[in-house]
Scaffold this motif. Structure first.
Motif, PDB file in Angstrom:
ATOM      1  N   GLY A  94      44.662  26.328  -6.228  1.00  0.00           N
ATOM      2  CA  GLY A  94      44.880  24.978  -6.795  1.00  0.00           C
ATOM      3  C   GLY A  94      44.834  24.169  -5.272  1.00  0.00           C
ATOM      4  O   GLY A  94      44.862  24.869  -4.241  1.00  0.00           O
ATOM      5  N   SER A  95      44.819  22.919  -5.405  1.00  0.00           N
ATOM      6  CA  SER A  95      44.708  22.030  -4.198  1.00  0.00           C
ATOM      7  C   SER A  95      46.001  22.229  -3.661  1.00  0.00           C
ATOM      8  O   SER A  95      46.155  21.894  -2.322  1.00  0.00           O
ATOM      9  CB  SER A  95      44.250  20.250  -4.730  1.00  0.00           C
ATOM     10  OG  SER A  95      45.018  19.901  -5.441  1.00  0.00           O
ATOM     11  N   ASN A  96      47.280  22.495  -4.208  1.00  0.00           N
ATOM     12  CA  ASN A  96      48.621  22.740  -3.658  1.00  0.00           C
ATOM     13  C   ASN A  96      48.352  23.531  -2.448  1.00  0.00           C
ATOM     14  O   ASN A  96      48.846  23.373  -1.229  1.00  0.00           O
ATOM     15  CB  ASN A  96      49.265  23.503  -4.714  1.00  0.00           C
ATOM     16  CG  ASN A  96      50.897  23.361  -4.361  1.00  0.00           C
ATOM     17  OD1 ASN A  96      51.143  23.245  -3.242  1.00  0.00           O
ATOM     18  ND2 ASN A  96      51.664  22.959  -5.329  1.00  0.00           N
ATOM     19  N   PHE A 120      53.154  12.514  -3.390  1.00  0.00           N
ATOM     20  CA  PHE A 120      53.302  13.764  -4.086  1.00  0.00           C
ATOM     21  C   PHE A 120      54.350  14.633  -3.297  1.00  0.00           C
ATOM     22  O   PHE A 120      54.481  14.714  -2.021  1.00  0.00           O
ATOM     23  CB  PHE A 120      51.938  14.437  -3.934  1.00  0.00           C
ATOM     24  CG  PHE A 120      51.795  15.702  -4.646  1.00  0.00           C
ATOM     25  CD1 PHE A 120      52.519  15.986  -6.141  1.00  0.00           C
ATOM     26  CD2 PHE A 120      50.888  16.727  -4.204  1.00  0.00           C
ATOM     27  CE1 PHE A 120      52.367  16.948  -6.590  1.00  0.00           C
ATOM     28  CE2 PHE A 120      50.709  17.921  -5.256  1.00  0.00           C
ATOM     29  CZ  PHE A 120      51.332  17.958  -6.333  1.00  0.00           C
ATOM     30  N   ASN A 176      50.548  10.143  -7.093  1.00  0.00           N
ATOM     31  CA  ASN A 176      51.253  10.800  -7.698  1.00  0.00           C
ATOM     32  C   ASN A 176      52.890  10.753  -7.304  1.00  0.00           C
ATOM     33  O   ASN A 176      52.842  11.500  -6.360  1.00  0.00           O
ATOM     34  CB  ASN A 176      50.755  12.155  -8.347  1.00  0.00           C
ATOM     35  CG  ASN A 176      51.780  13.067  -9.215  1.00  0.00           C
ATOM     36  OD1 ASN A 176      52.533  12.446  -9.914  1.00  0.00           O
ATOM     37  ND2 ASN A 176      51.565  14.229  -9.225  1.00  0.00           N
ATOM     38  N   ASP A 203      44.147  13.214  -0.399  1.00  0.00           N
ATOM     39  CA  ASP A 203      44.393  14.118  -1.772  1.00  0.00           C
ATOM     40  C   ASP A 203      43.835  13.208  -3.043  1.00  0.00           C
ATOM     41  O   ASP A 203      44.361  12.249  -3.472  1.00  0.00           O
ATOM     42  CB  ASP A 203      45.961  14.578  -1.720  1.00  0.00           C
ATOM     43  CG  ASP A 203      46.079  15.205  -3.038  1.00  0.00           C
ATOM     44  OD1 ASP A 203      45.193  15.365  -3.694  1.00  0.00           O
ATOM     45  OD2 ASP A 203      47.520  15.390  -2.936  1.00  0.00           O
ATOM     46  N   TYR A 206      43.041  13.136  -8.939  1.00  0.00           N
ATOM     47  CA  TYR A 206      42.673  12.229 -10.090  1.00  0.00           C
ATOM     48  C   TYR A 206      41.488  11.471  -9.921  1.00  0.00           C
ATOM     49  O   TYR A 206      41.028  10.549 -10.839  1.00  0.00           O
ATOM     50  CB  TYR A 206      43.817  11.317 -10.509  1.00  0.00           C
ATOM     51  CG  TYR A 206      45.146  12.007 -10.516  1.00  0.00           C
ATOM     52  CD1 TYR A 206      45.545  12.829 -11.600  1.00  0.00           C
ATOM     53  CD2 TYR A 206      46.162  12.133  -9.551  1.00  0.00           C
ATOM     54  CE1 TYR A 206      46.555  13.493 -11.930  1.00  0.00           C
ATOM     55  CE2 TYR A 206      47.186  12.931  -9.504  1.00  0.00           C
ATOM     56  CZ  TYR A 206      47.609  13.402 -10.825  1.00  0.00           C
ATOM     57  OH  TYR A 206      48.682  14.549 -10.693  1.00  0.00           O
ATOM     58  N   THR A 233      40.874  18.834  -6.752  1.00  0.00           N
ATOM     59  CA  THR A 233      41.347  19.986  -7.636  1.00  0.00           C
ATOM     60  C   THR A 233      40.782  20.070  -9.027  1.00  0.00           C
ATOM     61  O   THR A 233      39.864  19.092  -9.654  1.00  0.00           O
ATOM     62  CB  THR A 233      42.930  19.885  -8.072  1.00  0.00           C
ATOM     63  OG1 THR A 233      43.181  21.060  -8.933  1.00  0.00           O
ATOM     64  CG2 THR A 233      43.119  18.544  -8.879  1.00  0.00           C
ATOM     65  N   SER A 235      42.374  21.039 -11.620  1.00  0.00           N
ATOM     66  CA  SER A 235      43.441  21.258 -12.537  1.00  0.00           C
ATOM     67  C   SER A 235      43.589  19.905 -13.313  1.00  0.00           C
ATOM     68  O   SER A 235      44.534  19.998 -14.509  1.00  0.00           O
ATOM     69  CB  SER A 235      44.833  21.125 -11.548  1.00  0.00           C
ATOM     70  OG  SER A 235      44.812  22.288 -11.088  1.00  0.00           O
ATOM     71  N   LYS A 236      42.937  18.866 -12.899  1.00  0.00           N
ATOM     72  CA  LYS A 236      43.452  17.654 -13.931  1.00  0.00           C
ATOM     73  C   LYS A 236      42.036  17.238 -14.637  1.00  0.00           C
ATOM     74  O   LYS A 236      42.029  17.750 -15.890  1.00  0.00           O
ATOM     75  CB  LYS A 236      43.870  16.298 -12.897  1.00  0.00           C
ATOM     76  CG  LYS A 236      44.892  16.881 -12.006  1.00  0.00           C
ATOM     77  CD  LYS A 236      46.415  16.924 -12.505  1.00  0.00           C
ATOM     78  CE  LYS A 236      47.294  17.665 -11.593  1.00  0.00           C
ATOM     79  NZ  LYS A 236      47.590  17.272 -10.386  1.00  0.00           N
ATOM     80  N   ARG A 244      44.321  27.815 -11.333  1.00  0.00           N
ATOM     81  CA  ARG A 244      44.471  27.475  -9.880  1.00  0.00           C
ATOM     82  C   ARG A 244      43.265  27.476  -8.949  1.00  0.00           C
ATOM     83  O   ARG A 244      42.869  28.360  -8.449  1.00  0.00           O
ATOM     84  CB  ARG A 244      45.615  28.489  -9.364  1.00  0.00           C
ATOM     85  CG  ARG A 244      46.697  28.780 -10.132  1.00  0.00           C
ATOM     86  CD  ARG A 244      47.631  27.490 -10.747  1.00  0.00           C
ATOM     87  NE  ARG A 244      47.977  26.766  -9.508  1.00  0.00           N
ATOM     88  CZ  ARG A 244      47.728  25.779  -9.219  1.00  0.00           C
ATOM     89  NH1 ARG A 244      47.235  24.800 -10.253  1.00  0.00           N
ATOM     90  NH2 ARG A 244      48.359  25.081  -8.134  1.00  0.00           N
TER      91      ARG A 244
HETATM   92  C1  LIG Z   1      48.332  17.569  -9.289  1.00  0.00           C
HETATM   93  C2  LIG Z   1      48.282  17.447  -8.139  1.00  0.00           C
HETATM   94  C3  LIG Z   1      47.753  18.152  -6.981  1.00  0.00           C
HETATM   95  C4  LIG Z   1      47.703  19.745  -7.124  1.00  0.00           C
HETATM   96  O1  LIG Z   1      47.299  20.364  -8.036  1.00  0.00           O
HETATM   97  P1  LIG Z   1      46.809  21.657  -8.048  1.00  0.00           P
HETATM   98  O2  LIG Z   1      46.877  22.110  -9.508  1.00  0.00           O
HETATM   99  O3  LIG Z   1      47.642  22.620  -7.202  1.00  0.00           O
HETATM  100  O4  LIG Z   1      45.332  21.521  -7.710  1.00  0.00           O
HETATM  101  C5  LIG Z   1      47.615  17.577  -5.773  1.00  0.00           C
HETATM  102  N1  LIG Z   1      47.891  16.483  -5.574  1.00  0.00           N
HETATM  103  C6  LIG Z   1      48.310  15.681  -6.597  1.00  0.00           C
HETATM  104  C7  LIG Z   1      48.709  14.320  -5.930  1.00  0.00           C
HETATM  105  C8  LIG Z   1      48.584  16.029  -7.643  1.00  0.00           C
HETATM  106  O5  LIG Z   1      49.196  15.300  -8.769  1.00  0.00           O
END
Ligand SMILES: *Cc1c(COP(=O)(O)O)cnc(C)c1O
Length: 378
Positions: A94-96, A120, A176, A203, A206, A233, A235-236, A244
């Motif tokens: 994940g980018s987290n 975030f 976010n 980051d 989106y 990411t 994820s979106k 992830r």
């Molecule tokens: C959702 C989100 C991420 C991380 O999402 P991952 O599922 O970990 O890739 C990162 N930055 C922002 C601003 C987000 O809203």
């Protein structure tokens, strides 16, 4: 005195609050899972692309072996897609993971990280996790009394906030939980002014949702700014939140530092295969963006009818003010949960009057709007 384990800066962390899972809401409120609508975690309401499912089914035969630690095929696919050499790319769980790696790789305990208020939640966690100092910059103000949250990152104030200890800045675009957006030229002017001793994590979770006239080429900027690290990411919009996968693009010097700290197998075999497929699934991305744009129109039209203030959003979610007392967010959230609609309360972001709702499928949006009308009438 009992022993206190761990550093004080770790004990001080308030853990991340995730969107409530459907199963948990079903248990807590005695509801049928099938009737629950989850609009709480900015997931793609279309679910996974079929192309990714097929790729995963194939890759599943190999799960007895470790993943490719260098994710050769995924890096080749990303390299071709974004037009950068493979050694300009690193991957995250994940980018987290990328955000955490950047803090660990670039900042020492005695140093500082700059980010915006109402951005975030993971930026605060990543900063606290290494015991660094957070410099939190309020969003652009207004003299008219409208909530500042609507105006997004104050890039000039963020530049002024950089001190001798600052090594990293986090900038979310779109942001976010607010959904606010910084135009490309303003962002570029900002990058031009950031001292080269300060790395910028841009980051862009989106970015795939942006309309054509809002797009800008941050990947091209990485060639000009050695201190820029672009984070993306799957994820979106790509629909792979549960797998992830995130990635970062930057010059090799920064990427190499993140790679030193990265767990060798931080992106698993299924995730690597699915990401390659999703990356090249243009039709799915286009469908996702179109669905999102239509859902945004529907939700904001409903908010206007209900006379609710909202923040114009460039992501796949909308921040809406559901009352003007500080109990409003929690109260309306509970009323929605009782009706089987999960959204995200943002009191932990310092926004107790607001809720963040993910844009869903048309029928999910309707269920949310109907439940919201009821909740507000009560
Ligand atoms: C959702 C989100 C991420 C991380 O999402 P991952 O599922 O970990 O890739 C990162 N930055 C922002 C601003 C987000 O809203």
């Amino acid at each position: 005195m009992t022993t206190q384990y761990g550093p004080s800066y770790v004990r001080a962390i308030a853990p991340y609050v995730a969107g409530k899972p459907i199963s948990e809401v079903a248990r807590e409120f005695g509801l049928d899972e099938a009737h629950i609508v989850k609009l709480a975690s900015n997931e793609n309401p279309l679910g996974m692309p079929e192309s990714a499912k097929a790729a995963m089914a194939q890759a599943a035969a190999d799960l007895g072996r470790y993943p490719d630690a260098n994710a050769f095929e995924l890096k080749v696919a990303l390299s071709e897609h974004y037009g950068v050499p493979a050694d300009w790319i690193t991957l995250g769980n994940g980018s987290n993971d990328i955000l955490e790696l950047a803090a660990h790789a670039l900042v020492e305990k005695s140093q500082a990280i700059v980010y915006s208020q109402y951005s975030f939640a993971v930026y605060a966690l990543a900063t606290q996790g290494i015991g660094a100092r957070a410099i939190v910059v309020p969003p652009k103000g207004t003299s008219s009394g409208a909530p500042a949250v609507k105006h997004g990152h104050d890039l000039d104030a963020m530049l002024k906030a950089i001190d001798a200890d600052t090594r990293l800045m986090f900038v979310a675009n779109p942001n976010n939980p607010t959904g606010t957006f910084i135009e490309g030229p303003a962002l570029e002017a900002f990058l031009e002014k950031v001292p080269k001793s300060v790395a910028v994590v841009l980051d862009e979770a989106y970015t795939e949702y942006l309309a054509a006239d809002k797009r800008y080429d941050s990947i091209a900027w990485t060639r000009r700014y050695p201190n820029l690290l672009v984070s993306r990411t799957f994820s979106k919009a790509f629909g792979l939140a549960g797998l992830r996968v995130g990635f970062a693009i930057a010059q090799p010097e920064l990427i190499d530092l993140l790679n030193r700290l990265r767990q060798p197998f931080n992106v698993n075999t299924l995730a690597q295969a699915a990401a390659v497929a999703a990356l090249n699934d243009r039709a799915f991305l286009e469908k996702s963006a179109a669905l999102n744009a239509a859902g945004y129109r529907r939700l904001t039209e409903a908010f206007e009818k209900l006379d609710l203030e909202y923040v114009p959003s460039y992501g796949n979610f909308v921040l809406v003010r559901v009352g003007n007392d500080d109990g409003a967010g929690a109260r309306v959230n509970l009323a929605l949960l009782k009706q089987g609609v999960i959204v995200r309360p943002v009191g932990n972001y310092g926004l107790p009057q607001w809720l963040r709702v993910t844009i869903g499928l048309p029928e999910e949006n309707e269920a949310f709007i109907a439940a919201l009308e009821k909740a507000l009438a009560a």
